[in-house]
Design a protein around this motif. Structure first.
Motif, short mmCIF file in Angstrom:
data_model
loop_
_atom_site.label_atom_id
_atom_site.label_comp_id
_atom_site.label_asym_id
_atom_site.label_seq_id
_atom_site.Cartn_x
_atom_site.Cartn_y
_atom_site.Cartn_z
N LYS A 70 19.86 -5.76 6.90
CA LYS A 70 18.80 -6.13 6.79
C LYS A 70 17.32 -5.14 6.35
O LYS A 70 16.34 -5.76 5.92
N THR A 71 17.26 -4.07 7.18
CA THR A 71 16.32 -3.10 7.14
C THR A 71 17.03 -1.89 6.86
O THR A 71 17.70 -1.52 8.00
N PRO A 72 16.48 -1.02 5.86
CA PRO A 72 17.31 0.25 5.68
C PRO A 72 16.70 1.25 6.66
O PRO A 72 15.72 1.01 7.27
N ALA A 73 17.38 2.21 6.90
CA ALA A 73 17.06 3.19 7.41
C ALA A 73 15.82 3.84 7.12
O ALA A 73 15.68 4.03 5.74
N LYS A 74 14.86 4.39 8.00
CA LYS A 74 13.56 5.00 7.39
C LYS A 74 12.96 5.98 8.47
O LYS A 74 13.33 5.59 9.78
N ASP A 75 12.36 7.15 7.88
CA ASP A 75 11.62 7.73 8.97
C ASP A 75 10.20 7.43 9.10
O ASP A 75 9.41 6.86 8.23
N LYS A 76 9.63 7.55 9.99
CA LYS A 76 8.23 7.23 10.43
C LYS A 76 7.55 8.29 11.33
O LYS A 76 8.12 9.18 11.76
N LEU A 77 6.24 8.31 11.19
CA LEU A 77 5.59 9.10 11.93
C LEU A 77 4.47 8.67 13.10
O LEU A 77 3.85 7.67 12.47
N LYS A 78 4.70 8.87 14.06
CA LYS A 78 3.69 8.40 15.23
C LYS A 78 2.50 9.00 15.27
O LYS A 78 2.63 10.44 15.67
N ILE A 79 1.34 8.51 14.95
CA ILE A 79 0.12 9.30 14.69
C ILE A 79 -1.04 8.69 15.80
O ILE A 79 -0.81 7.48 16.43
N ILE A 80 -1.78 9.54 16.33
CA ILE A 80 -3.00 9.00 17.12
C ILE A 80 -3.81 8.06 16.04
O ILE A 80 -4.15 8.36 14.88
N LYS A 81 -4.09 6.67 16.56
CA LYS A 81 -4.42 5.56 15.76
C LYS A 81 -5.97 6.20 14.80
O LYS A 81 -6.63 6.83 15.58
N ARG A 82 -5.89 5.99 13.70
CA ARG A 82 -6.97 6.60 12.81
C ARG A 82 -8.09 5.62 13.28
O ARG A 82 -8.13 4.28 13.18
N PRO A 83 -9.26 6.38 13.54
CA PRO A 83 -10.62 5.49 13.75
C PRO A 83 -10.91 4.62 12.49
O PRO A 83 -10.72 4.99 11.28
N VAL A 84 -11.22 3.57 12.86
CA VAL A 84 -11.67 2.41 11.82
C VAL A 84 -13.40 2.21 11.98
O VAL A 84 -13.78 1.82 12.90
N PRO A 85 -13.97 2.42 10.66
CA PRO A 85 -15.44 2.32 10.87
C PRO A 85 -15.74 0.72 11.23
O PRO A 85 -14.97 -0.19 10.78
N ILE A 86 -16.84 0.34 11.83
CA ILE A 86 -17.13 -0.91 12.13
C ILE A 86 -17.92 -1.43 11.10
O ILE A 86 -18.16 -2.85 11.06
N ASN A 87 -18.58 -0.87 10.08
CA ASN A 87 -19.01 -1.19 8.97
C ASN A 87 -18.68 -1.08 7.59
O ASN A 87 -17.68 -0.41 7.50
N ASP A 88 -19.16 -1.84 6.50
CA ASP A 88 -18.62 -1.74 5.33
C ASP A 88 -20.03 -0.93 4.59
O ASP A 88 -21.09 -1.54 4.33
N ILE A 89 -19.71 0.28 3.90
CA ILE A 89 -21.07 1.15 3.64
C ILE A 89 -21.25 0.68 2.17
O ILE A 89 -22.10 1.05 1.42
N HIS A 90 -20.13 -0.05 1.35
CA HIS A 90 -20.65 -0.55 0.11
C HIS A 90 -20.38 -2.07 -0.07
O HIS A 90 -19.36 -2.64 -0.51
N PRO A 91 -21.32 -2.66 0.59
CA PRO A 91 -21.37 -3.99 0.45
C PRO A 91 -21.45 -4.57 -0.92
O PRO A 91 -21.91 -3.93 -2.00
N LEU A 92 -20.92 -5.84 -1.10
CA LEU A 92 -20.67 -6.45 -2.36
C LEU A 92 -22.23 -6.41 -3.08
O LEU A 92 -22.10 -6.33 -4.44
N TRP A 93 -23.16 -6.74 -2.58
CA TRP A 93 -24.36 -6.82 -3.44
C TRP A 93 -24.76 -5.60 -3.85
O TRP A 93 -25.61 -5.57 -4.96
N THR A 94 -24.25 -4.34 -3.47
CA THR A 94 -24.98 -3.01 -4.07
C THR A 94 -24.04 -2.72 -5.24
O THR A 94 -24.38 -1.96 -5.97
N LYS A 95 -23.10 -3.85 -5.70
CA LYS A 95 -22.30 -3.31 -6.84
C LYS A 95 -22.72 -4.27 -7.99
O LYS A 95 -23.65 -5.08 -7.72
N THR A 96 -22.33 -3.85 -9.18
CA THR A 96 -22.77 -4.68 -10.27
C THR A 96 -21.76 -5.82 -10.44
O THR A 96 -20.51 -5.94 -9.89
N PRO A 97 -22.29 -6.90 -11.01
CA PRO A 97 -21.29 -8.27 -11.18
C PRO A 97 -19.80 -7.86 -11.63
O PRO A 97 -18.90 -8.33 -11.30
N SER A 98 -19.96 -6.84 -12.70
CA SER A 98 -18.49 -6.65 -13.39
C SER A 98 -17.66 -6.02 -12.55
O SER A 98 -16.58 -5.93 -12.85
N GLU A 99 -18.16 -5.32 -11.42
CA GLU A 99 -17.32 -4.60 -10.58
C GLU A 99 -16.54 -5.58 -9.54
O GLU A 99 -15.74 -5.23 -8.68
#
Length: 684
Positions: A255-284
């Motif tokens: 069902k699920t193959p054996a695998k190795d994992k790392l337990k880490i302190i949860k990475r901080p996630v920013p509360i904001n998006d520093i590159h909002p869509l309107w700052t990009k060009t339409p082709s992007e």
């Protein structure tokens, strides 16, 4: 340095009451002001590094950290930006600098309208005193050999400035909240406010709660970063499940193959998006990104119809995205929202001056760093500049719509029913917009096909247009065109109610357009004012001209006299006109016609609910057109003295009325009673 005390350099001790009470309408605004100041400090340091005036570590990454502590009733906002020296704290913090301080205070200290307060940016830091009894600043300048500085103030005009103990370059502001504002130290409230004002600020913002338990996550070893703190290496054994075979036995299946994992302190996630869509060009940007951005910003589960990406550098800097939302009913349109940003800092949901009034029905974001905002960023100061922005947005929307009509006609038609209220409202409010859109407004006809106004005129009234144009050429300047000389464009306001008229039009090869929205009455009136050579007539407005065959009135004089007498005696309606004609549709006995101008007046009265809701006296005169070739009309003409003549006449009138508009409750009851009576006669 030795400890230094003093008073803030202002010309009145009333500055803090002004800031607290009148400068900002919402107390939660302090988060926006302090975090945007922190972002500015990081931007300044990065620019200095680019110019070679300082050297940053190779792994330097600007960030703003917000820590709330509900137990201690504090908020700390920290950045790793440019920092300040003692002299800079003295200059930028102790000297509250704005032009005309005395005049400012004397003019506004007794007024509560924050929209009237005008000044320069720079007072943002002092918004902290709206929520805090005491504020600390701990800062260390990027300059070599700089000494850390500690500053304290309790909301009065006295401060204390001394050596600090900060070891890293940047600034930390600590707010000791007053009892009325403790909610801002709540993690969930802080997140809500920061997401409201700072979702798209250009520097990553992290929110934490003091003494919160450490959170962990599991990652694949290949995904490990240098900044990760590994707590534990985990080996997960393979998992199997039983699977039944065709012969009835079972076997173990992986069902699920054996695998190795790392337990880490949860990475901080920013509360904001520093590159909002309107700052990009339409082709992007992909279609899905536009839709996802819309859902996230406006919390609308329905996909937008389409969008317009704004990007202008001259004569002012403006970026943004305007969405045309899908509308389920006419009343959804009032929920439009334009979010205004200044350098990715949220300013307001709707500063109406920036957007043409008719686009307030739309949803979108606009970022304009050049906006002349007042000191609290809550009002605009330059009408001329704002008018240019408004005109630009209007032009871009019109260009987009015209381009769609020319190159994506099928898509334009598919969206038309949803976007037509916006366009029609825009045409009512803005002559320039109407001039551009006039030939690209679509009308859906009774055959479910879309046509523009020029196509409609060419299709349905080419000869009439030519005749009208000839008469216009011959007419004297400024002489109005006579109503009878104008090209008629027929329209339907209710396909179900006016179905009989539609069938008559179709059977005679005539066309009409569907205009069934509340705004259409005002819209077609405006079109008529702007385009004098045609007029709109509802499908029941001109029955004689549209659906009758030409006959010499003298041929029908006897029938006219006889039938008019029968109907007048039976119906007793003084405002009813009886006309006997030969209709092109032979199986229609009678139809109702209503004067266009009187009916429009009636519709307007209903729209604005005048006369206390009693619209009976505004119903206007009616014309009952009787088809002289129909058997029932012939019968009445030949049996005017029959005891059932009145019964049949009244029934014919009600049937014609039903195909025009609903009967009143009393009229409907009488109609049913009379129908039963006629059916009884048929059984005898």
């Amino acid at each position: 340095m030795s400890e230094k005390s003093g008073s803030l350099s202002i010309t009145s001790e009333n500055i803090f009451p002004v800031i607290k009470k009148w400068l900002y309408s919402d107390h939660d605004i302090f988060y926006r002001e302090l975090i945007s100041n922190a972002c500015d400090a990081i931007t300044k340091l990065s620019k200095l590094a680019m110019m070679g005036e300082c050297e940053l570590p190779a792994d330097y990454k600007g960030k703003v950290s917000v820590e709330v502590d509900p137990e201690k009733k504090t908020i700390q906002i920290s950045d790793n930006g440019i920092g300040m020296t003692e002299d800079e704290v003295d200059k930028y913090i102790n000297q509250i600098a704005f032009s005309g301080a005395t005049d400012f205070l004397s003019k506004y200290k007794d007024k509560g309208n924050d929209d009237q307060i005008i000044g320069h940016f720079g007072l943002g830091f002092y918004s902290a005193f709206m929520v805090a009894d005491q504020v600390y600043i701990d800062t260390l300048s990027y300059k070599e050999g700089a000494t850390p500085v500690h500053w304290e103030c309790d909301g009065g005009t006295d401060y204390t400035l001394s050596d600090g103990d900060k070891t890293e370059v940047g600034t930390t502001i600590t707010l000791f909240l007053n009892d009325d504002c403790l909610e801002f130290a709540n993690e969930y409230k802080a997140r809500e406010v920061i997401e409201k004002y700072c979702s798209f600020m250009p520097t990553e913002i992290y929110l934490t709660k003091a003494d919160a338990p450490t959170e962990y996550e599991e990652i694949d070893p290949d995904d490990k970063r240098d900044t990760d703190t590994v707590v534990e290496e985990i080996h997960k054994e393979a998992e199997y499940e039983d699977k039944k075979k065709d012969d009835g036995t079972t076997e173990k299946v992986l069902k699920t193959p054996a695998k190795d994992k790392l337990k880490i302190i949860k990475r901080p996630v920013p509360i904001n998006d520093i590159h909002p869509l309107w700052t990009k060009t339409p082709s992007e940007c992909t279609e899905e990104e536009y839709k996802e951005f819309y859902r996230k910003v406006f919390m609308d589960y329905r996909d937008p119809l389409f969008w317009i990406h704004l990007n202008m550098d001259y004569p002012f800097n403006l970026k943004g995205i305007i969405y045309f939302p899908k509308i389920n009913s006419e009343y959804d349109s009032i929920e439009g929202k334009i979010k205004l940003y200044n350098n990715q800092v949220f300013v307001a949901d709707n500063i109406k001056e920036v957007i043409p009034e008719y686009f307030m029905l739309l949803k979108g974001v606009i970022d304009c760093p050049d906006l002349p905002l007042n000191v609290s960023r809550s009002a605009l100061q330059n009408d001329g500049f704002v008018a240019k922005i408004r005109d630009y947005i209007s032009k871009k929307v019109a260009d987009k719509l015209i381009g769609m009509e020319k190159t994506e006609k099928d898509t334009y038609e598919k969206y038309w029913d949803d976007i037509s209220p916006f366009i029609k409202y825009g045409c009512l409010k803005d002559e320039k917009f109407c001039d551009k859109m006039n030939d690209y407004i679509l009308f859906k006809d009774i055959n479910d096909k879309y046509v523009t106004l020029p196509e409609l005129l060419e299709k349905d009234a080419k000869k009439d247009v030519e005749k009208t144009e000839e008469k216009k050429d011959d007419a004297k300047d400024n002489e109005p065109i006579k109503e009878e000389d104008k090209t008629a464009i027929y329209y339907v306001t209710d396909k179900a109610q006016q179905g009989q008229y539609i069938d008559m039009f179709k059977s005679n090869g005539m066309d009409a357009v569907i205009l069934d929205r509340t705004i259409d009455t005002s819209f077609i009136t405006q079109l008529e004012h702007r385009n004098q050579h045609y007029r709109f007539l509802r499908i029941d407005a001109d029955i004689s001209k549209a659906l009758s065959e030409e006959m010499d009135p003298k041929e029908l004089e006897d029938e006219q006299k006889t039938l008019e007498e029968i109907f007048k005696n039976e119906l007793k309606k003084d405002d009813l006109t009886i006309k006997v004609e030969k209709l092109k549709t032979e199986d229609i006995a009678a139809v109702i016609g209503r004067d266009e101008n009187m009916r429009r007046m009636n519709d307007m009265m209903k729209m604005y609910n005048l006369n206390g809701g009693d619209m009976s006296e505004f119903s206007g005169p009616e014309t009952l057109v009787l088809n002289v070739t129909h058997p029932l009309v012939k019968y009445l003409n030949e049996h005017k003295d029959s005891e059932n003549a009145g019964l049949i006449a009244h029934q014919l009138y009600d049937l014609a009325e039903l195909s025009n508009q609903p009967l009143s409750p009393a009229e409907m009851s009488e109609f049913i009673r009379r129908s039963n009576q006629i059916m009884e006669l048929l059984t005898k």
